[in-house]
Design an enzyme around this catalytic site. Structure first.
Site, PDB file in Angstrom:
ATOM      1  N   HIS A  61       0.831  -1.205   0.000  1.00  0.00           N
ATOM      2  CA  HIS A  61       0.000   0.000   0.000  1.00  0.00           C
ATOM      3  C   HIS A  61       0.868   1.257   0.000  1.00  0.00           C
ATOM      4  O   HIS A  61       1.561   1.540   0.971  1.00  0.00           O
ATOM      5  CB  HIS A  61      -0.891  -0.031   1.245  1.00  0.00           C
ATOM      6  CG  HIS A  61      -1.857   1.092   1.328  1.00  0.00           C
ATOM      7  ND1 HIS A  61      -1.982   1.889   2.437  1.00  0.00           N
ATOM      8  CD2 HIS A  61      -2.771   1.544   0.444  1.00  0.00           C
ATOM      9  CE1 HIS A  61      -2.922   2.791   2.243  1.00  0.00           C
ATOM     10  NE2 HIS A  61      -3.417   2.609   1.041  1.00  0.00           N
ATOM     11  N   HIS A  88      -0.608  10.865  -2.341  1.00  0.00           N
ATOM     12  CA  HIS A  88      -1.931  10.506  -1.822  1.00  0.00           C
ATOM     13  C   HIS A  88      -2.810  11.717  -1.570  1.00  0.00           C
ATOM     14  O   HIS A  88      -3.974  11.761  -1.984  1.00  0.00           O
ATOM     15  CB  HIS A  88      -1.789   9.701  -0.524  1.00  0.00           C
ATOM     16  CG  HIS A  88      -3.101   9.350   0.108  1.00  0.00           C
ATOM     17  ND1 HIS A  88      -3.748  10.178   1.020  1.00  0.00           N
ATOM     18  CD2 HIS A  88      -3.909   8.268  -0.047  1.00  0.00           C
ATOM     19  CE1 HIS A  88      -4.877   9.616   1.384  1.00  0.00           C
ATOM     20  NE2 HIS A  88      -5.010   8.454   0.764  1.00  0.00           N
TER      21      HIS A  88
END
Length: 248
Positions: free
Chosen positions: A10, A53
């Site tokens: 991730h 992100h």
């Protein structure tokens, strides 16, 4: 730890190394039996796709402001702290694809997949879908890519642009993922791992890739371990983990 659960890195190996950086992706490439790498893309002021992100640069760099308000050249001047390693910079998606190289070839014995999350649920970034699909085909990696987004309209656009694209519906509850997926004809459900609010029978046979919260670099690892078998019994087939090296 041996498990039939499919493990994804991730944002790369983001517990021990700064998330969404070349360093975190390089460390993920060194893992055996890795299913794939997950990352996030945003768009710059001059329409480049960068891997980060948050919509803002504040949390991960010394900069302040929105990604969309900086040119690529300006973003490249910011530093990402990496502890004992050299500081990192915000990479472009092209740079990451180049790093992953032949590992994205389905014929490679160590092949991995790439989950590209389009971070466009707050800012829609006009043209983002066209740019990423064009790049993926230019690089010849379309069979290795999974597209995901919280923004259902973005997934609709991706489906129109590439009817063969593999789509993953992001949401918190798996029931909401399933509802959206049925309308989109999406291939996978991407819920929060604690929000499996449907019985396993309702999702049996589907690909369910669960995402997690938790610690990110530079926070220290807790030493805790997930019970992957228990997650499997809930219908989860894949997990996006910040510390995949603990399980592979």
């Amino acid at each position: 730890m041996k498990t039939d659960m499919k493990v994804w890195a991730h944002r790369g190996c983001s517990q021990r190394y700064p998330e969404n950086t070349m360093l975190a992706f390089e460390k993920a490439l060194g893992l055996g039996n890795l299913e794939g790498i997950e990352l996030d893309i945003q768009m710059t002021k001059d329409n480049h796709l960068v891997v980060i992100h948050d919509e803002r640069v504040d949390r991960t760099t010394e900069g302040v402001g929105y990604v969309k308000d900086f040119t690529l050249k300006e973003l490249k001047k910011f530093h990402i702290y990496a502890g004992q390693h050299n500081s990192q910079e915000i990479p472009t998606i092209e740079e990451v694809i180049e790093l992953l190289g032949k590992r994205l070839n389905p014929e490679d014995e160590k092949r991995i997949k790439l989950n590209i999350e389009l971070k466009n649920s707050i800012y829609s970034y006009p043209g983002m879908e066209e740019k990423i699909v064009e790049l993926v085909y230019k690089k010849g990696i379309e069979k290795a890519v999974v597209y995901s987004s919280f923004y259902a309209l973005s997934l609709e656009r991706l489906r129109e642009l590439d009817p063969t694209a593999v789509l993953g519906v992001l949401d918190t509850k798996i029931s909401d993922c399933l509802y959206k997926a049925q309308g989109l004809g999406a291939d996978a459900l991407h819920p929060f791992w604690k929000s499996m609010d449907l019985p396993e029978e309702r999702i049996k046979g589907r690909t369910v890739r669960a995402w997690f919260g938790g610690h990110l670099f530079p926070e220290k690892p807790t030493g805790g371990r997930l019970d992957l078998d228990a997650l499997r019994r809930k219908g989860i087939t894949d997990v996006f983990l910040n510390e995949p090296e603990m399980y592979l």
